[in-house]
Design a protein around this motif. Structure first.
Motif, PDB file in Angstrom:
ATOM      1  N   LEU A  15       0.861  -1.186   0.000  1.00 22.05           N
ATOM      2  CA  LEU A  15       0.000   0.000   0.000  1.00 22.05           C
ATOM      3  C   LEU A  15       0.894   1.232   0.000  1.00 22.05           C
ATOM      4  N   ALA A  16       0.909   1.949  -1.110  1.00 25.90           N
ATOM      5  CA  ALA A  16       1.813   3.099  -1.258  1.00 25.90           C
ATOM      6  C   ALA A  16       1.144   4.285  -1.933  1.00 25.90           C
ATOM      7  N   THR A  36      15.126   2.737  -0.479  1.00 22.40           N
ATOM      8  CA  THR A  36      13.836   3.381  -0.272  1.00 22.40           C
ATOM      9  C   THR A  36      12.919   2.444   0.519  1.00 22.40           C
ATOM     10  N   LEU A  37      11.915   3.040   1.162  1.00 21.41           N
ATOM     11  CA  LEU A  37      10.944   2.220   1.875  1.00 21.41           C
ATOM     12  C   LEU A  37      10.211   1.285   0.912  1.00 21.41           C
ATOM     13  N   LEU A  38       9.988   1.741  -0.315  1.00 21.98           N
ATOM     14  CA  LEU A  38       9.333   0.887  -1.302  1.00 21.98           C
ATOM     15  C   LEU A  38      10.206  -0.313  -1.664  1.00 21.98           C
ATOM     16  N   SER A  39      11.489  -0.100  -1.893  1.00 23.10           N
ATOM     17  CA  SER A  39      12.357  -1.238  -2.233  1.00 23.10           C
ATOM     18  C   SER A  39      12.493  -2.192  -1.044  1.00 23.10           C
ATOM     19  N   TYR A  54       2.845  -6.304  -6.215  1.00 21.83           N
ATOM     20  CA  TYR A  54       2.169  -5.156  -6.810  1.00 21.83           C
ATOM     21  C   TYR A  54       2.248  -3.976  -5.852  1.00 21.83           C
ATOM     22  N   VAL A  55       2.163  -2.790  -6.421  1.00 20.42           N
ATOM     23  CA  VAL A  55       2.225  -1.571  -5.624  1.00 20.42           C
ATOM     24  C   VAL A  55       0.904  -0.829  -5.817  1.00 20.42           C
ATOM     25  N   THR A  59       0.737   3.848 -10.157  1.00 20.35           N
ATOM     26  CA  THR A  59       0.888   3.421 -11.542  1.00 20.35           C
ATOM     27  C   THR A  59       2.231   3.859 -12.130  1.00 20.35           C
ATOM     28  N   ASP A  60       2.973   4.694 -11.392  1.00 19.49           N
ATOM     29  CA  ASP A  60       4.302   5.106 -11.837  1.00 19.49           C
ATOM     30  C   ASP A  60       5.369   4.049 -11.529  1.00 19.49           C
ATOM     31  N   GLN A  61       4.986   2.974 -10.845  1.00 16.36           N
ATOM     32  CA  GLN A  61       5.915   1.919 -10.460  1.00 16.36           C
ATOM     33  C   GLN A  61       5.676   0.659 -11.288  1.00 16.36           C
TER      34      GLN A  61
END
Length: 188
Positions: A15-16, A36-39, A54-55, A59-61
């Motif tokens: 959830l981002a 990064t927190l996402l990675s 999935y993120v 949609t930019d990822q």
């Protein structure tokens, strides 16, 4: 003992898609301990045996999923993802991007119980294992929180061991600059 392969097709959902208004900048792109927190979230899901990640709301990822109702909250993002992933997976292992202290030891037990059931940790709605078909069967108009979503899914809750003195709570969200500064202090 059930593992990711035993519960059917499993996808990870990060959830981002939040606005990061309290942080003042995109939490997914915050760096901590050199990434990064996402990675970190992607790596965590993979370490728990999830191959497809999935993120949500990004949609930019790569493998980003749009929120049908942007900024409508994480419960809505989970329901949107369930709708989009129907047919591609049976369960989603859902984590927020802003819990960098989570470890695989808090994800794999969610995969170890009754297949087909939603489950989370007691007093912590995330991380959670969410069955996709069960989400699609819900009337989602009155679901505005993850706690309510888990209740409607009749989720099992797992007992949480108390946080040991002098240790950080692994369920801590990093939502503000002060929380990020505290995270930096405890990681030294």
């Amino acid at each position: 003992m059930t593992r990711a392969a035993d519960i059917g097709r499993l996808a990870g959902l990060i959830l981002a898609g939040g606005q990061s208004s309290r942080m003042g900048r995109d939490k997914a792109l915050l760096e901590w301990q050199g990434e990064t927190l996402l990675s970190r979230a992607r790596a965590l899901l993979r370490s728990a045996g999830v191959d497809r990640v999935y993120v949500g709301g990004r949609t930019d990822q790569p493998d980003g999923l749009p929120d049908n109702q942007p900024h409508a909250g994480p419960a809505r993002a989970i329901l949107d993802a369930a709708s989009l992933l129907h047919g591609r997976c049976d369960h989603m292992l859902v984590i927020p991007v802003d819990m960098p202290l989570l470890g695989p030891e808090l994800l794999t037990p969610l995969l170890d119980a009754n297949p087909g059931k939603a489950r989370s940790w007691q007093d912590h709605p995330l991380p959670a294992l969410i069955p996709v078909a069960a989400c699609r069967a819900l009337n989602s108009d009155d679901i505005h929180s993850i706690k309510r979503l888990l209740a409607r899914l009749d989720a099992e809750t797992l007992a949480v061991a108390p946080v040991r003195a002098g240790h950080a709570d692994p369920f801590s969200n990093i939502n503000t600059p002060d929380a990020l500064a505290m995270l930096d202090r405890i990681s030294r």
